[in-house]
Design an enzyme around this catalytic site. Structure first.
Site, PDB file in Angstrom:
ATOM      1  N   ASP A  78       0.864  -1.189   0.000  1.00  0.00           N
ATOM      2  CA  ASP A  78       0.000   0.000   0.000  1.00  0.00           C
ATOM      3  C   ASP A  78       0.901   1.240   0.000  1.00  0.00           C
ATOM      4  O   ASP A  78       2.128   1.138  -0.181  1.00  0.00           O
ATOM      5  CB  ASP A  78      -1.008  -0.048   1.167  1.00  0.00           C
ATOM      6  N   HIS A 100       7.512 -30.661  11.603  1.00  0.00           N
ATOM      7  CA  HIS A 100       6.754 -29.465  11.230  1.00  0.00           C
ATOM      8  C   HIS A 100       5.670 -29.762  10.201  1.00  0.00           C
ATOM      9  O   HIS A 100       4.706 -29.007  10.074  1.00  0.00           O
ATOM     10  CB  HIS A 100       7.701 -28.380  10.709  1.00  0.00           C
ATOM     11  N   HIS A 140       9.912 -23.586   9.689  1.00  0.00           N
ATOM     12  CA  HIS A 140       8.947 -24.230  10.591  1.00  0.00           C
ATOM     13  C   HIS A 140       7.502 -24.111  10.110  1.00  0.00           C
ATOM     14  O   HIS A 140       6.717 -25.026  10.314  1.00  0.00           O
ATOM     15  CB  HIS A 140       9.050 -23.632  11.999  1.00  0.00           C
ATOM     16  N   CYS A 191       2.994  -3.130   4.106  1.00  0.00           N
ATOM     17  CA  CYS A 191       2.135  -1.998   4.471  1.00  0.00           C
ATOM     18  C   CYS A 191       2.888  -1.219   5.547  1.00  0.00           C
ATOM     19  O   CYS A 191       4.113  -1.300   5.606  1.00  0.00           O
ATOM     20  CB  CYS A 191       0.745  -2.469   4.906  1.00  0.00           C
ATOM     21  N   THR A 240       2.864  -1.583   8.862  1.00  0.00           N
ATOM     22  CA  THR A 240       3.395  -2.484   9.894  1.00  0.00           C
ATOM     23  C   THR A 240       3.605  -3.914   9.402  1.00  0.00           C
ATOM     24  O   THR A 240       4.237  -4.708  10.106  1.00  0.00           O
ATOM     25  CB  THR A 240       2.398  -2.575  11.055  1.00  0.00           C
TER      26      THR A 240
HETATM   27  C1  RB5 Z   1      -2.026   2.767   6.518  1.00  0.00           C
HETATM   28  O1  RB5 Z   1      -2.063   3.977   7.185  1.00  0.00           O
HETATM   29  C2  RB5 Z   1      -1.771   1.629   7.497  1.00  0.00           C
HETATM   30  O2  RB5 Z   1      -2.872   1.419   8.300  1.00  0.00           O
HETATM   31  C3  RB5 Z   1      -1.430   0.360   6.746  1.00  0.00           C
HETATM   32  O3  RB5 Z   1      -0.320   0.593   5.945  1.00  0.00           O
HETATM   33  C4  RB5 Z   1      -1.048  -0.864   7.563  1.00  0.00           C
HETATM   34  O4  RB5 Z   1      -0.031  -0.567   8.477  1.00  0.00           O
HETATM   35  C5  RB5 Z   1      -2.134  -1.615   8.159  1.00  0.00           C
HETATM   36  O5  RB5 Z   1      -1.922  -2.668   8.799  1.00  0.00           O
END
Ligand code: RB5
Length: 150
Positions: A9, A134, A99, A66, A68
């Protein structure tokens, strides 16, 4: 070499560009499924594209980025046949393959610097499922998927 599908994203876009350059320079066939700018988009749209490519064997492995890595992994793991794992270091990436037989690596573009992210990608791509004990564990995950009503 494994065919890699990659998607991000807006929060993962810049890191995706770095990873695509690295993969191409390393000789991996890469399918870049977007996004192509830092304009705001919805991460599930890209998670689904990459997950379907991996689930249908159009690609061998996927990478999703993304902010995180969490939203991408939650979404990707809804697609049948996908085992997506967030990794913040090389050990996690290696274990995800050895694993968990993970087939998609999820990264946080707001969490990782490019140098660390490329180390994680290399660890993921250079590792293989260890099998043995596993295998039964992964089969138990697959059995849950088969039993799911949705
Ligand atoms: C976008 O602001 C953010 O929410 C997205 O990139 C992501 O981290 C969601 O898990």
């Amino acid at each position: 070499m494994e065919r890699i599908a990659i998607g991000a994203d807006h929060a993962g876009f810049a890191l995706k560009e770095e990873i695509v350059r690295f993969l191409q320079a390393s000789g991996y066939p890469v399918e870049d499924m977007g996004t192509q700018s830092d304009e705001s988009v919805d991460y599930p749209d890209y998670a689904v594209r990459v997950s379907r490519a991996v689930a249908t064997r159009q690609a061998d492995l996927g990478i999703l980025i993304c902010g995180t890595g969490i939203g991408m992994s939650i979404t990707a793991n809804k697609v049948k046949g996908i085992r997506a794992a967030v990794a913040t270091n090389g050990y996690m990436a290696r274990m995800a393959r050895e694993h968990n037989d993970a087939n998609i690596l999820c990264l946080g573009g707001r969490v990782l610097g490019a140098g660390l992210a490329l180390d994680i990608v290399q660890a993921f791509l250079q590792s293989r499922f260890a099998g043995g004990r596993h295998t039964d564990r992964v089969h138990k995950i697959q059995a849950l998927e088969q039993a799911s009503t949705t």
